[in-house]
Design an enzyme around this catalytic site. Structure first.
Site, mmCIF file in Angstrom:
data_model
loop_
_atom_site.group_PDB
_atom_site.id
_atom_site.type_symbol
_atom_site.label_atom_id
_atom_site.label_comp_id
_atom_site.label_asym_id
_atom_site.label_seq_id
_atom_site.Cartn_x
_atom_site.Cartn_y
_atom_site.Cartn_z
ATOM 1 N N HIS A 1 68.598 -11.653 27.629
ATOM 2 C CA HIS A 1 68.789 -12.852 26.568
ATOM 3 C C HIS A 1 68.144 -14.045 26.926
ATOM 4 O O HIS A 1 67.621 -14.808 26.092
ATOM 5 C CB HIS A 1 70.288 -12.582 26.377
ATOM 6 C CG HIS A 1 71.077 -11.769 25.918
ATOM 7 N ND1 HIS A 1 72.043 -11.129 26.588
ATOM 8 C CD2 HIS A 1 71.117 -10.981 24.680
ATOM 9 C CE1 HIS A 1 72.518 -10.150 26.055
ATOM 10 N NE2 HIS A 1 71.851 -9.808 24.685
ATOM 11 N N LYS B 1 63.087 -4.344 24.319
ATOM 12 C CA LYS B 1 64.161 -3.307 24.851
ATOM 13 C C LYS B 1 64.725 -2.592 24.095
ATOM 14 O O LYS B 1 64.810 -1.434 24.061
ATOM 15 C CB LYS B 1 65.307 -4.265 25.621
ATOM 16 C CG LYS B 1 66.625 -3.489 25.786
ATOM 17 C CD LYS B 1 66.693 -2.391 26.882
ATOM 18 C CE LYS B 1 68.332 -2.028 27.029
ATOM 19 N NZ LYS B 1 68.982 -1.597 26.036
HETATM 20 P P1 AMP Z 1 72.283 -7.720 21.896
HETATM 21 O O1 AMP Z 1 72.914 -8.719 22.268
HETATM 22 O O2 AMP Z 1 72.318 -6.436 22.614
HETATM 23 O O3 AMP Z 1 72.159 -7.640 20.515
HETATM 24 O O4 AMP Z 1 70.513 -8.241 22.055
HETATM 25 C C1 AMP Z 1 70.171 -9.500 21.727
HETATM 26 C C2 AMP Z 1 68.679 -9.393 21.700
HETATM 27 O O5 AMP Z 1 68.519 -9.611 23.265
HETATM 28 C C3 AMP Z 1 67.913 -8.397 21.121
HETATM 29 O O6 AMP Z 1 66.660 -8.864 20.562
HETATM 30 C C4 AMP Z 1 67.639 -7.649 22.450
HETATM 31 O O7 AMP Z 1 66.543 -6.813 21.991
HETATM 32 C C5 AMP Z 1 67.614 -8.552 23.305
HETATM 33 N N1 AMP Z 1 67.445 -7.921 24.886
HETATM 34 C C6 AMP Z 1 68.714 -7.043 25.232
HETATM 35 N N2 AMP Z 1 68.469 -6.525 26.468
HETATM 36 C C7 AMP Z 1 67.262 -7.201 26.632
HETATM 37 C C8 AMP Z 1 66.583 -7.134 28.019
HETATM 38 N N3 AMP Z 1 66.873 -6.382 29.047
HETATM 39 N N4 AMP Z 1 65.234 -7.606 28.047
HETATM 40 C C9 AMP Z 1 64.771 -8.371 26.986
HETATM 41 N N5 AMP Z 1 65.576 -8.543 25.809
HETATM 42 C C10 AMP Z 1 66.483 -7.814 25.743
#
Ligand code: AMP
Length: 279
Positions: free
Chosen positions: A37, A149
């Site tokens: 994030h 991801k």
């Molecule tokens: P989430 O909180 O899981 O909904 O993720 C929020 C954002 O963070 C989304 O755009 C995800 O694709 C991104 N994200 C989650 N994990 C990763 C990671 N390991 N590397 C890069 N971006 C990530």
């Protein structure tokens, strides 16, 4: 950094920045923040004058038997991390603010939302698009940042934004990994110590498959082989080698390859991918 819990408070801050000609980047999250994030936040800071992050666990993207109720809530820690990274505003809306008319929606993501994660999690991408559309309407950013991801999600959102919010630029960041290769994910918190030792084998399998593909092994042969290997440690949901732009079978016109997979390790669902030029 101000934490906004209402639309009014958020919009009045954004309106005043916009009236001074400042550009706003938006990073939507479900909290449980980690370095993945924070890499999106870093890009947002680089590209825009002001950065807004949202933390909202969106009920409509979870299936009935999924982990909505257990999804990690680490808001205090998230606030501390975002303070450290000096963002300009955090938005933590209530469900009622996001869905004033209730959770039902007639949004249907087309083809690209029905395969891979969409096939295993029916309605998942409809819920993702529902929440991102609503957040875009509220925040009206100049740009929004998403992680590779969740590669299929990135394509679904880019498609939706091109149609409904052409003025918002959708940017992406590569996957951030643990030192052992495991893609960072809020859901990694569910893994036991033993499972954490096994989980990096997924990325190793992706790398091996990429190498096999570049060595001209036919796609069917290499996917069967890797599924066999992975099934020793995981329950494989899907493992596919596809055209990265369309998420369809590779053709002569394919320029970029996506190897995408989802597996269960115990009861935790892990997804990962690698994207590379066909060469
Ligand atoms: P989430 O909180 O899981 O909904 O993720 C929020 C954002 O963070 C989304 O755009 C995800 O694709 C991104 N994200 C989650 N994990 C990763 C990671 N390991 N590397 C890069 N971006 C990530």
């Amino acid at each position: 950094m101000k934490t906004h819990t209402t639309i009014q408070s958020l919009q009045s801050a954004i309106d005043s920045w916009r009236s001074q000609g400042q550009r706003i980047a938006f990073v939507p999250t479900m909290g449980g923040l980690h370095d993945g994030h924070l890499s999106l936040v870093a890009l947002a800071k680089q590209k825009a004058d002001k950065v807004i992050v949202s933390v909202f666990v969106n009920p409509t993207q979870f299936g009935e038997n999924e982990d909505f109720d257990q999804y990690p809530n680490t808001l205090e820690q998230d606030i501390a991390l975002l303070e450290q990274h000096q963002i300009d505003g955090l938005y933590t809306p209530s469900i009622e603010q996001i869905y004033p008319q209730g959770l039902d929606s007639d949004i249907k993501v087309g083809e690209v939302g029905d395969i891979l994660c969409g096939a295993s999690r029916p309605g998942h991408f409809d819920g993702v698009v529902q929440v991102v559309r609503r957040l875009f309407e509220i925040v009206k950013p100049n740009m929004a940042i998403f992680g590779q991801k969740d590669y299929q999600q990135l394509l679904v959102i880019a498609q939706m934004a091109a149609q409904y919010f052409p003025e918002i630029e959708v940017l992406s960041q590569p996957t951030i990994r643990e030192q052992d290769g495991l893609a960072m994910s809020t859901r990694n918190q569910y893994l036991s110590i033993d499972e954490k030792k096994i989980a990096p084998r997924l990325y190793q399998a992706l790398l091996q498959t990429k190498q096999d593909y570049l060595d001209n092994t036919p796609v069917e042969v290499l996917t069967n082989r890797v599924k066999n290997t992975l099934s020793k440690d995981f329950k494989v949901d899907y493992f596919e080698v596809l055209d990265a732009n369309t998420l369809k079978q590779i053709t002569d016109n394919t320029s970029k390859i996506a190897i995408l997979c989802a597996v269960f390790l115990g009861s935790t669902r892990l997804i990962d991918n690698i994207i590379f030029n066909k060469g």
